[in-house]
Design a protein around this motif. Structure first.
Motif, PDB file in Angstrom:
ATOM      1  N   ASP A   1     -72.981 -80.834  99.553  1.00  0.00           N
ATOM      2  CA  ASP A   1     -72.057 -80.541 100.651  1.00  0.00           C
ATOM      3  C   ASP A   1     -71.181 -79.313 100.418  1.00  0.00           C
ATOM      4  O   ASP A   1     -70.443 -78.916 101.315  1.00  0.00           O
ATOM      5  CB  ASP A   1     -71.143 -81.753 100.905  1.00  0.00           C
ATOM      6  N   GLY A   2     -71.251 -78.735  99.233  1.00  0.00           N
ATOM      7  CA  GLY A   2     -70.408 -77.585  98.936  1.00  0.00           C
ATOM      8  C   GLY A   2     -71.083 -76.255  99.226  1.00  0.00           C
ATOM      9  O   GLY A   2     -72.276 -76.182  99.535  1.00  0.00           O
ATOM     10  N   ASP A   3     -70.313 -75.204  99.124  1.00  0.00           N
ATOM     11  CA  ASP A   3     -70.813 -73.848  99.331  1.00  0.00           C
ATOM     12  C   ASP A   3     -70.580 -73.054  98.054  1.00  0.00           C
ATOM     13  O   ASP A   3     -69.462 -73.046  97.508  1.00  0.00           O
ATOM     14  CB  ASP A   3     -70.074 -73.182 100.504  1.00  0.00           C
ATOM     15  N   GLY A   4     -71.620 -72.400  97.558  1.00  0.00           N
ATOM     16  CA  GLY A   4     -71.501 -71.613  96.337  1.00  0.00           C
ATOM     17  C   GLY A   4     -71.199 -72.455  95.121  1.00  0.00           C
ATOM     18  O   GLY A   4     -70.496 -71.993  94.213  1.00  0.00           O
ATOM     19  N   VAL A   5     -71.741 -73.673  95.086  1.00  0.00           N
ATOM     20  CA  VAL A   5     -71.427 -74.601  93.991  1.00  0.00           C
ATOM     21  C   VAL A   5     -72.190 -74.211  92.726  1.00  0.00           C
ATOM     22  O   VAL A   5     -73.405 -73.992  92.764  1.00  0.00           O
ATOM     23  CB  VAL A   5     -71.758 -76.051  94.379  1.00  0.00           C
ATOM     24  N   GLU A   6     -71.456 -74.120  91.625  1.00  0.00           N
ATOM     25  CA  GLU A   6     -72.054 -73.936  90.310  1.00  0.00           C
ATOM     26  C   GLU A   6     -71.671 -75.131  89.449  1.00  0.00           C
ATOM     27  O   GLU A   6     -70.567 -75.670  89.580  1.00  0.00           O
ATOM     28  CB  GLU A   6     -71.544 -72.646  89.669  1.00  0.00           C
ATOM     29  N   VAL A   7     -72.596 -75.568  88.610  1.00  0.00           N
ATOM     30  CA  VAL A   7     -72.338 -76.743  87.787  1.00  0.00           C
ATOM     31  C   VAL A   7     -72.578 -76.434  86.329  1.00  0.00           C
ATOM     32  O   VAL A   7     -73.334 -75.528  85.975  1.00  0.00           O
ATOM     33  CB  VAL A   7     -73.220 -77.944  88.221  1.00  0.00           C
TER      34      VAL A   7
ATOM     35  N   TRP B   1     -65.488 -76.587  99.372  1.00  0.00           N
ATOM     36  CA  TRP B   1     -65.939 -77.729 100.169  1.00  0.00           C
ATOM     37  C   TRP B   1     -65.168 -77.788 101.474  1.00  0.00           C
ATOM     38  O   TRP B   1     -63.932 -77.878 101.475  1.00  0.00           O
ATOM     39  CB  TRP B   1     -65.762 -79.027  99.376  1.00  0.00           C
ATOM     40  N   TYR B   2     -65.905 -77.722 102.581  1.00  0.00           N
ATOM     41  CA  TYR B   2     -65.304 -77.842 103.904  1.00  0.00           C
ATOM     42  C   TYR B   2     -65.336 -79.309 104.308  1.00  0.00           C
ATOM     43  O   TYR B   2     -66.395 -79.940 104.310  1.00  0.00           O
ATOM     44  CB  TYR B   2     -66.080 -76.995 104.915  1.00  0.00           C
TER      45      TYR B   2
END
Length: 233
Positions: free
Chosen positions: A103-109, A120-121
Motif C-alpha cells: 500500500d505504500g509508495d517508494g517503499v524500501e525494506v 503511505w496515503y
C-alpha cells in the motif's frame, strides 16, 4: 481519486464521421494518442495503495448485500483478540509488513522486511505518513465484529486466515488516528471522514462479509445501503 478504485478501460466520445482528406490526419493522430494513453493506463501497473485487492463493482456488491444474513450480533464466548492469530510470517515478512509494502509508495525494506523508507496515503482520511510506525493496518471488518457475526464458531485456523487476509479488501494501510477512531465500529457507527471514500468502504465491508459468510445486524444493513448508493459504478 474520488474513490479507492480506479475505473479501468478506454473512454469513447460520441461517434462522429471523419472527413477524408488532409484535415483528417491531425484528428486521427489525436485520437490515436488518446487511445494509446488510455491503453497504457490499463496495461501499466497502477500506483501502490491506489485501491485494495478484489474490490467489487457496485452491482456485485449490491447482490452480495442482498444475500447477507441479517441477525442480531451474538457469540458463544467472550471475544479475545488472541483467538485471531495475526501478523503471521510468510516468506520472511509478516502480514503487516506485506501490506505496508503493497500500500505504500517508494517503499524500501531492510533485510528483516521492515520498511526503511516510503510514504503511505491513508484512503479513509486523505492523510500521508512517511514513518511506518505512524501507519496502522486496519482490519476493515474488525476482529471483534467478525467474532460477533459468526467467527466465534470458526476454527482457530480459519480465524487466522481471516486476520491475515491478503486476497480480499480486508486489510488496508491507514493513519493511526483514523484506525483508532474507527476502532471496532461497523458502518452504522463509523464511516470514513472523507465522503468520497464511503462508497469504496461500503464495497470493502460488504465483500468481506460476503466472502467470509458473516452476518450483518439490522442497523448495519440499513446503514450500508445508502453508502453503496453513493457509488457510480
Amino acid at each position: 481519486m474520488s474513490q479507492l478504485v480506479v475505473q479501468r478501460g478506454l473512454q469513447r466520445g460520441p461517434g462522429q464521421g471523419v472527413r477524408r482528406g488532409p484535415r483528417t490526419r491531425p484528428l486521427i493522430a489525436s485520437v490515436t494518442a488518446l487511445a494509446l494513453a488510455a491503453l497504457l493506463t490499463v496495461l501499466l501497473p497502477q500506483p501502490a495503495g491506489a485501491y485494495p485487492p478484489d474490490l467489487p463493482s457496485k452491482a456485485v456488491a449490491q447482490s452480495e448485500l442482498d444475500a447477507l444474513t441479517v441477525r442480531a450480533e451474538s457469540s458463544s464466548a467472550p471475544y479475545d483478540r488472541d483467538l485471531f492469530p495475526h501478523w503471521i510470517t510468510i516468506d520472511g515478512c509478516t502480514t503487516r509488513e506485506t501490506v505496508l509494502r503493497r500500500d505504500g509508495d517508494g517503499v524500501e525494506v531492510g533485510s528483516d522486511c521492515y520498511p526503511t523508507a516510503g510514504s503511505w496515503y491513508s484512503e479513509f482520511d486523505g492523510e500521508t505518513r512517511t514513518a511506518p510506525a505512524d501507519v496502522h493496518i486496519d482490519h476493515v471488518v474488525a476482529l471483534s465484529e467478525a467474532w460477533d457475526s459468526g467467527a466465534s464458531e470458526w476454527t482457530t485456523d480459519r480465524r487466522q486466515d481471516f486476520a491475515n487476509d491478503l486476497t480480499g479488501p480486508q486489510l488496508i494501510a491507514v493513519t493511526a488516528e483514523v484506525n483508532i477512531s474507527k476502532s471496532d465500529h461497523d458502518p452504522a457507527e463509523w464511516v470514513p471522514p472523507l465522503a468520497s471514500k464511503r462508497c469504496a468502504y461500503a464495497k470493502m465491508w460488504i465483500h468481506t462479509k460476503s466472502r467470509w459468510d458473516l452476518s450483518v445486524d439490522p442497523a448495519e444493513r440499513t446503514a450500508l445501503q445508502p453508502l453503496l448508493d453513493t457509488c457510480s459504478y
